[in-house]
Write an enzyme that holds these catalytic residues in place. Structure first.
Site, short mmCIF file in Angstrom:
data_model
loop_
_atom_site.label_atom_id
_atom_site.label_comp_id
_atom_site.label_asym_id
_atom_site.label_seq_id
_atom_site.Cartn_x
_atom_site.Cartn_y
_atom_site.Cartn_z
N CYS A 19 0.82 -1.22 0.00
CA CYS A 19 0.00 0.00 0.00
C CYS A 19 0.85 1.26 0.00
O CYS A 19 0.35 2.34 -0.33
CB CYS A 19 -0.92 0.00 1.20
SG CYS A 19 -2.15 -1.31 1.12
N HIS A 48 -3.74 7.24 2.30
CA HIS A 48 -4.08 5.87 1.96
C HIS A 48 -5.44 5.54 2.58
O HIS A 48 -5.74 5.95 3.70
CB HIS A 48 -3.00 4.93 2.53
CG HIS A 48 -3.29 3.48 2.29
ND1 HIS A 48 -3.67 3.00 1.07
CD2 HIS A 48 -3.26 2.41 3.14
CE1 HIS A 48 -3.85 1.69 1.16
NE2 HIS A 48 -3.62 1.32 2.40
N ASN A 93 -10.07 -0.58 0.43
CA ASN A 93 -8.62 -0.40 0.34
C ASN A 93 -8.14 -1.05 -0.96
O ASN A 93 -8.12 -2.28 -1.07
CB ASN A 93 -7.97 -1.05 1.56
CG ASN A 93 -6.45 -0.96 1.54
OD1 ASN A 93 -5.85 -0.59 0.54
ND2 ASN A 93 -5.83 -1.30 2.67
N1 ACO Z 1 -17.49 -8.55 10.91
C1 ACO Z 1 -17.87 -8.74 12.18
N2 ACO Z 1 -17.02 -8.94 13.19
C2 ACO Z 1 -15.72 -8.95 12.91
C3 ACO Z 1 -15.23 -8.77 11.59
C4 ACO Z 1 -16.17 -8.56 10.58
N3 ACO Z 1 -15.83 -8.36 9.30
N4 ACO Z 1 -13.88 -8.82 11.61
C5 ACO Z 1 -13.53 -9.03 12.89
N5 ACO Z 1 -14.63 -9.11 13.68
C6 ACO Z 1 -14.71 -9.32 15.11
C7 ACO Z 1 -13.48 -9.95 15.70
O1 ACO Z 1 -13.52 -11.35 15.58
C8 ACO Z 1 -13.56 -9.50 17.14
O2 ACO Z 1 -14.46 -10.32 17.81
P1 ACO Z 1 -14.20 -10.75 19.35
O3 ACO Z 1 -14.18 -9.45 20.11
O4 ACO Z 1 -15.35 -11.64 19.66
O5 ACO Z 1 -12.89 -11.45 19.34
C9 ACO Z 1 -14.20 -8.10 17.05
O6 ACO Z 1 -14.82 -8.06 15.76
C10 ACO Z 1 -13.21 -6.97 17.17
O7 ACO Z 1 -12.11 -7.23 16.30
P2 ACO Z 1 -10.89 -6.28 16.22
O8 ACO Z 1 -9.85 -6.87 15.32
O9 ACO Z 1 -10.49 -5.87 17.62
O10 ACO Z 1 -11.55 -5.01 15.50
P3 ACO Z 1 -10.90 -3.63 15.23
O11 ACO Z 1 -11.73 -2.56 15.81
O12 ACO Z 1 -9.42 -3.63 15.51
O13 ACO Z 1 -11.09 -3.51 13.64
C11 ACO Z 1 -9.82 -3.74 11.62
C12 ACO Z 1 -10.49 -4.46 12.79
C13 ACO Z 1 -10.93 -2.99 10.86
C14 ACO Z 1 -9.19 -4.80 10.73
C15 ACO Z 1 -8.77 -2.73 12.14
O14 ACO Z 1 -7.93 -3.36 13.08
C16 ACO Z 1 -7.93 -2.16 11.04
O15 ACO Z 1 -8.41 -1.41 10.20
N6 ACO Z 1 -6.60 -2.45 11.04
C17 ACO Z 1 -5.71 -1.97 10.01
C18 ACO Z 1 -5.81 -2.87 8.82
C19 ACO Z 1 -5.19 -2.29 7.59
O16 ACO Z 1 -5.20 -1.09 7.37
N7 ACO Z 1 -4.69 -3.15 6.69
C20 ACO Z 1 -4.25 -2.78 5.39
C21 ACO Z 1 -2.83 -2.36 5.34
S1 ACO Z 1 -2.39 -1.80 3.77
C22 ACO Z 1 -1.63 -3.08 2.84
O17 ACO Z 1 -0.43 -3.11 2.68
C23 ACO Z 1 -2.47 -4.07 2.17
#
Ligand code: ACO
Length: 335
Positions: A112, A252, A282
């Site tokens: 990214c 981004h 993304n």
């Molecule tokens: N739908 C419903 N529930 C979900 C989903 C989903 N799609 N995904 C995860 N959950 C659940 C999890 O299992 C967890 O459940 P639990 O509490 O029972 O264990 C709960 O939701 C909370 O999960 P978290 O991972 O703590 O959620 P968070 O608020 O951190 O959001 C997210 C997750 C959106 C992935 C966030 O961490 C994020 O945006 N991180 C950065 C990711 C990113 O930018 N990646 C791309 C990088 S660029 C590249 O090079 C490709």
């Protein structure tokens, strides 16, 4: 030493729209969860007819046309991608052939952070006097490496491509300052396990292996918030500017909460931040050139505006820059 003004821009996304409601039928998720945690409402996903090449070439043609040039005017093509259509042939060479150009061509791989990195590389070629007209493309079809039974990743990504044309100018335009960085010790937080299984000598051992993106979302989130803030500030300082000098943030597009934190750090209201992740998710290396193209088409970028571009991604890697929008005097210098 010449500068590298952005004189053309364009983007392309697949026709197929996958909404949060569509994903609700595939994995245990909800529109409410996806929108509140990420800001994403829908994304575009390639069909059989699309490829990284087809999207990148369409974006490239649009950017070249916007610049008032022909593909044969381009001297160098740099493509940022982590989903090239071939392991051996560079994606840039495939784009070169598809648009009918004779330019030199190579890829930059930094997930990214790839487009801002490629913009930096291309700018250096113009600043050194090596080339006068360079096409920079960010294009990815990461959906081909997403497990659509894994709700932690499949809701986040979309496919797309964006492109810009850089031209030499004596005016202070284009990328004025940049920073790049990487921390390979964090590579385990976002990677494709088993990608090496595609190596011919091991393919027989893993006939059903299809590598998929695996991510530690929380680790990437923490890294992203820190690095987006720090890299943006560092680039602004390097450009010898103050926060007040910045007119627009083009970040981004990974998560609206990460973008809002970066905007807050830069003291920018959200109407001076380009956000389109609600429509595309993304798109990996394509997020920033798509956003630049949309912001320019919407008249949000004015001659002389100072724009911060900043991205992070797998590596873990990051790149940021301050660019000055506009084309003043460009054509004269490029002759
Ligand atoms: N739908 C419903 N529930 C979900 C989903 C989903 N799609 N995904 C995860 N959950 C659940 C999890 O299992 C967890 O459940 P639990 O509490 O029972 O264990 C709960 O939701 C909370 O999960 P978290 O991972 O703590 O959620 P968070 O608020 O951190 O959001 C997210 C997750 C959106 C992935 C966030 O961490 C994020 O945006 N991180 C950065 C990711 C990113 O930018 N990646 C791309 C990088 S660029 C590249 O090079 C490709």
């Amino acid at each position: 030493m010449p500068y590298a003004a952005i004189t053309g821009w364009g983007f392309a996304v697949p026709d197929r729209v996958v909404t949060n409601a569509d994903l609700e039928r595939m994995v245990e998720t909800s529109d409410e969860w996806i929108v509140s945690r990420t800001g994403i409402k829908e994304r575009r996903i390639v069909s059989q007819d699309d490829s990284t090449t087809s999207l990148a070439a369409l974006a490239a043609i649009r950017a070249v046309e916007q610049a008032g040039l022909q593909p044969t005017d381009i001297e160098l093509i740099v493509v940022a991608t982590c989903t090239a259509d071939d392991f051996l042939v560079s994606q840039a060479a495939l784009v070169q052939a598809a648009i009918g150009s004779k330019a030199a061509a190579f890829d930059v791989g930094s997930a990214c952070a790839g487009f801002v990195t490629a913009l930096d590389v291309a700018t250096q070629f113009i600043r050194s006097g090596s080339y006068k007209r360079v096409l920079v493309v960010g294009a990815d079809t990461l959906s081909r490496y997403i497990d659509f039974t894994d709700r932690s990743t499949c809701v986040l990504f979309g496919d797309g491509a964006g492109a810009i044309v850089l031209e030499a100018t004596n005016e202070e335009r284009g990328l004025l300052a940049s920073v790049m960085g990487a921390d390979g010790s964090g590579s385990e937080h976002l990677f494709v396990p088993g990608a090496a299984r595609f190596a011919p000598e091991s393919a027989d051992l893993f006939p059903d292996a299809r590598p998929h993106v695996q991510m530690n979302g929380q680790a990437v989130y923490k890294f992203a918030v820190n690095v987006m803030n720090e890299a943006s500030i560092e680039a602004i300082e390097k450009a010898e500017m103050k926060l007040d000098d910045i007119d627009m943030l083009i970040p981004h597009q990974a998560n609206i909460r990460i973008i809002e934190a970066a905007a807050k750090r830069l003291n920018l209201p959200m109407d001076r931040v380009w956000v389109n992740l609600d429509r595309y998710g993304n798109t990996t290396a394509a997020t920033i050139p798509i956003a630049i193209s949309e912001a320019a088409a919407a008249g949000k970028l004015n001659e002389g505006d100072n724009v911060v571009v900043v991205a992070f991604g797998a590596g873990l890697a990051w790149a940021a820059g301050v660019l000055r929008w506009g084309v003043a005097g460009t054509r004269n210098a490029a002759q």
